[in-house]
Scaffold this active site. Structure first.
Site, PDB file in Angstrom:
ATOM      1  N   CYS A  13       0.816  -1.216   0.000  1.00  0.00           N
ATOM      2  CA  CYS A  13       0.000   0.000   0.000  1.00  0.00           C
ATOM      3  C   CYS A  13       0.849   1.263   0.000  1.00  0.00           C
ATOM      4  O   CYS A  13       0.312   2.366  -0.126  1.00  0.00           O
ATOM      5  CB  CYS A  13      -0.935  -0.001   1.210  1.00  0.00           C
ATOM      6  SG  CYS A  13      -1.848  -1.537   1.368  1.00  0.00           S
ATOM      7  N   CYS A  26     -13.005   1.006   8.592  1.00  0.00           N
ATOM      8  CA  CYS A  26     -12.238   0.398   7.493  1.00  0.00           C
ATOM      9  C   CYS A  26     -12.392   1.243   6.226  1.00  0.00           C
ATOM     10  O   CYS A  26     -13.494   1.721   5.927  1.00  0.00           O
ATOM     11  CB  CYS A  26     -12.765  -1.007   7.182  1.00  0.00           C
ATOM     12  SG  CYS A  26     -12.800  -2.120   8.600  1.00  0.00           S
ATOM     13  N   LYS A  44     -10.011   6.575   4.313  1.00  0.00           N
ATOM     14  CA  LYS A  44     -11.345   6.203   4.771  1.00  0.00           C
ATOM     15  C   LYS A  44     -12.453   6.767   3.880  1.00  0.00           C
ATOM     16  O   LYS A  44     -13.375   6.048   3.490  1.00  0.00           O
ATOM     17  CB  LYS A  44     -11.548   6.687   6.216  1.00  0.00           C
ATOM     18  CG  LYS A  44     -12.954   6.498   6.765  1.00  0.00           C
ATOM     19  CD  LYS A  44     -13.278   5.027   6.883  1.00  0.00           C
ATOM     20  CE  LYS A  44     -14.757   4.745   7.045  1.00  0.00           C
ATOM     21  NZ  LYS A  44     -15.454   4.678   5.753  1.00  0.00           N
ATOM     22  N   HIS A  87      -8.967   4.215  -1.269  1.00  0.00           N
ATOM     23  CA  HIS A  87      -7.639   3.602  -1.156  1.00  0.00           C
ATOM     24  C   HIS A  87      -7.360   2.667  -2.327  1.00  0.00           C
ATOM     25  O   HIS A  87      -7.340   1.450  -2.171  1.00  0.00           O
ATOM     26  CB  HIS A  87      -7.545   2.867   0.189  1.00  0.00           C
ATOM     27  CG  HIS A  87      -6.219   2.237   0.482  1.00  0.00           C
ATOM     28  ND1 HIS A  87      -5.026   2.689  -0.066  1.00  0.00           N
ATOM     29  CD2 HIS A  87      -5.884   1.175   1.275  1.00  0.00           C
ATOM     30  CE1 HIS A  87      -4.035   1.935   0.378  1.00  0.00           C
ATOM     31  NE2 HIS A  87      -4.530   1.012   1.182  1.00  0.00           N
TER      32      HIS A  87
END
Lengths: 418, 418
Positions: free
Chosen positions: A111, A234, A356, A360
């Site tokens: 990431c 998440c 959030k 992402h």
């Protein structure tokens, strides 16, 4: 701590901080442009078309005229989710925007892929081997089943003892959240406040995937994903791309008269598997990255005006507060409650909406954070603009902390004015 | 041309060569150590244990004392064949050799992954951000079915129009071989002579996977893989790892009194799919990489004493002769026949055995070529030693030419002596 002020962590555990050598960097690097696609689910787009959108936006954002032919080198971050073009996926997107011929290297640290791509662009410029470097990233994640997504996210976790035994990323971060709650009394409500803040910011960002506000009640009552983390704790899975343009001090005047310097760069790595680390309540790689970046920039966290931090899960933002020195270990819950990290607070964090709310798309995330830093420092962040900022930080984490990279960007006009 | 002498290609097609900016590199980088595992099929090893072997060999090869704690940064090349640790595979091997904490970035450009890792280590050192950088690579390829291997090799080819329509890597290189034979009269026997030469060299290399000699008759009569390429015109699939240690001019004296300078570095990229290029009889990315490296090193190909070139298929070595300027376009067949590139010839090529005989564990290959350059320039190449060489070149290609990277290494004592 509850008064919302920002303190430097004075001591970093010796065991995690490998003291850096003195910096002898010889050439300064500058951020002269950055742009991104919207983040979201775009079945009508490809990884190439998303990259094209981000590339064009970056080129268009350069204050003075910028010709893409001036790019000497490119670094592209992607995890390659879906496996459609796992090899040479860097050249596969740079050829699409007309840069075939230009050296292009794919960079991957899960990431943190394009956070590290930005770092490589800075090194290329500082090395004297490039005057103009492109750093970009992309990911397409929404065109597959949730099982397939789980596989592709899992490959960034530790394989033998985590992924193959069924541990998901939410599971790994849930372990960190539990440890932090146990050790410091951090609460679910404090986790939910991260979501509330970031959604409030994302609602002001036209590129955000989940660009709506949420109430504390919404965030508290969402279904559990991996206890203690619920859905609002998440980030979503996303499609998207982002690009940044880094140039040397020798050519920066050709592109802008309001230069933004890459004042600090830091990185760290660690055991890929969480289970092999000595702590679950911090990310040592982030600490090392931040210490190095602050040392290079010769600043303290108190000198920052905003920060984009890696909030893949709500607990990750709280850990970042502590690892980046915004507060002492254990005080992140108080810090989010104090309002200091909201827009208008002492140190606004994730003004973009963060992972959030903004989204992402793995390989795009690090470069996308730099897009927000560029917008804020250029005064182009619209409704979410921080008032005349001088310095901003970006913080990008790979996996559960196997790698981390931190950049400090500094607007030179403001530095001189202060 | 048939006299075995080496000429520079005077003109590179404008369309392929984007003239570089003037080099303003400020700090020299040096190669102070390099080592590798054996290449082959090692069911009892893991990617981590192979990397450990290569790392230890590199550390042990440094002439003066070297402490692994002095490594500031690491770059690791791997394609990730098999998918066991696709994300964060760099930190996954550096943590295994005790470097957790040190910034580590995975670099991937298909078969040129660790050639580009070496390039990144050079940039890191030149940038002033590292004094000691590790560049390494690894791959494990022999623990899966041949169909799975085909998939994993295929992901480095172009996806939509090559891989998904059934084109394999041997098929792509067979098209290049056919085009070269049609355009220049290159023969199958000339292709086979590449195998004969490289096996003769590999038989002298204890790390070679196929370390046996082959006759021209053997090479000519092997079964066809992808017409006109037969089995002896193709490299094997391999397990293995390799590492190199790059340091700055500021610290090189701590490690050796016989320094090897990284005199030239060049890279290029191109369309990932062969079908999108204007030529099948050359690799434009290699030409650009070589021109840049020669310009930086301020040398001509005639100044080289040996070269390790990317011979994944026999035709690739012949293309390299032309792209790297060892002969004019179309004359590579004559050059291999002349014996000039054999051990003892004017310019020995692939003294290690090359990808053909030494083996081709994808992510390890580029760093492995640097291992051979280090051995030759240190006088430690045993039976295959070139007599007191001053300069050697390494040439590493990703896919069918979507990326290429070239390095020129120069032994300073010999430069001064000449």
């Amino acid at each position: 701590m509850s008064n919302g002020s920002i303190q430097r962590v004075r001591t970093v555990d010796e065991i995690y901080f490998i003291p850096g050598r003195p910096f002898s960097c010889m050439r300064d690097a500058y951020l002269v442009g950055a742009g991104q696609s919207a983040y979201g689910a775009f079945p009508e787009e490809s990884y190439r078309s998303l990259f094209r959108t981000a590339f064009d936006a970056a080129v268009d954002s350069v204050p003075d005229e910028f010709d893409a032919d001036e790019i000497d080198e490119a670094f592209i971050g992607t995890l390659g989710v879906g496996g459609r073009q796992l090899g040479l996926s860097g050249p596969a997107v740079t050829e699409h925007v007309g840069l075939d011929g230009v050296p292009c290297t794919r960079v991957e640290n899960a990431c943190a892929a394009s956070g590290f791509a930005v770092r490589q662009a800075v090194q290329a410029v500082k090395s004297g081997m490039a005057d103009v470097a492109l750093a970009g990233g992309f990911e397409v994640m929404t065109d597959m089943s949730s099982d397939a997504t789980k596989y592709w996210l899992g490959v960034s976790g530790e394989t033998e003892w985590e992924r193959l035994s069924g541990t998901t990323f939410s599971g790994v971060y849930a372990q960190m959240a539990s440890a932090h709650m146990n050790e410091y009394g951090t609460t679910r409500e404090q986790l939910s406040r991260v979501a509330v803040k970031n959604h409030a910011n994302g609602a002001k960002n036209p590129h955000a995937q989940l660009g709506f506000e949420c109430s504390l009640e919404d965030a508290q009552s969402a279904p559990v994903v991996a206890d203690p983390l619920n859905l609002y704790h998440c980030c979503p899975t996303s499609d998207g791309a982002a690009c940044a343009l880094i140039v040397s001090e020798d050519v920066v005047d050709d592109y802008t008269d309001d230069p933004i310097r890459v004042a600090g760069v830091g990185a760290g790595s660690d055991s890929v598997g969480l289970f092999q680390r000595d702590t679950y309540t911090g990310v040592p790689a982030s600490r090392r990255a931040a210490e190095t970046a602050y040392e290079m920039a010769d600043i303290d966290p108190a000198d920052l005006d905003f920060a984009e931090v890696h909030d893949c899960f709500a607990i990750a933002e709280l850990l970042a507060y502590e690892d980046l020195g915004f507060c002492e270990p254990g005080e992140a819950g108080d810090l989010i409650e104090s309002g200091a990290t909201e827009l208008g607070g002492d140190l606004p964090v994730n003004t973009s909406g963060g992972l959030k709310s903004k989204g992402h798309p793995i390989g795009a995330t690090g470069a996308g954070q730099v897009v927000e830093a560029f917008k804020q420092l250029s005064g182009k962040a619209g409704e979410r603009q921080v008032e005349t900022p001088t310095r901003g930080l970006t913080h990008n984490v790979g996996g559960s902390g196997g790698a981390a990279v931190v950049h400090v960007f500094e607007r030179q006009q403001e530095v001189s004015a202060r």
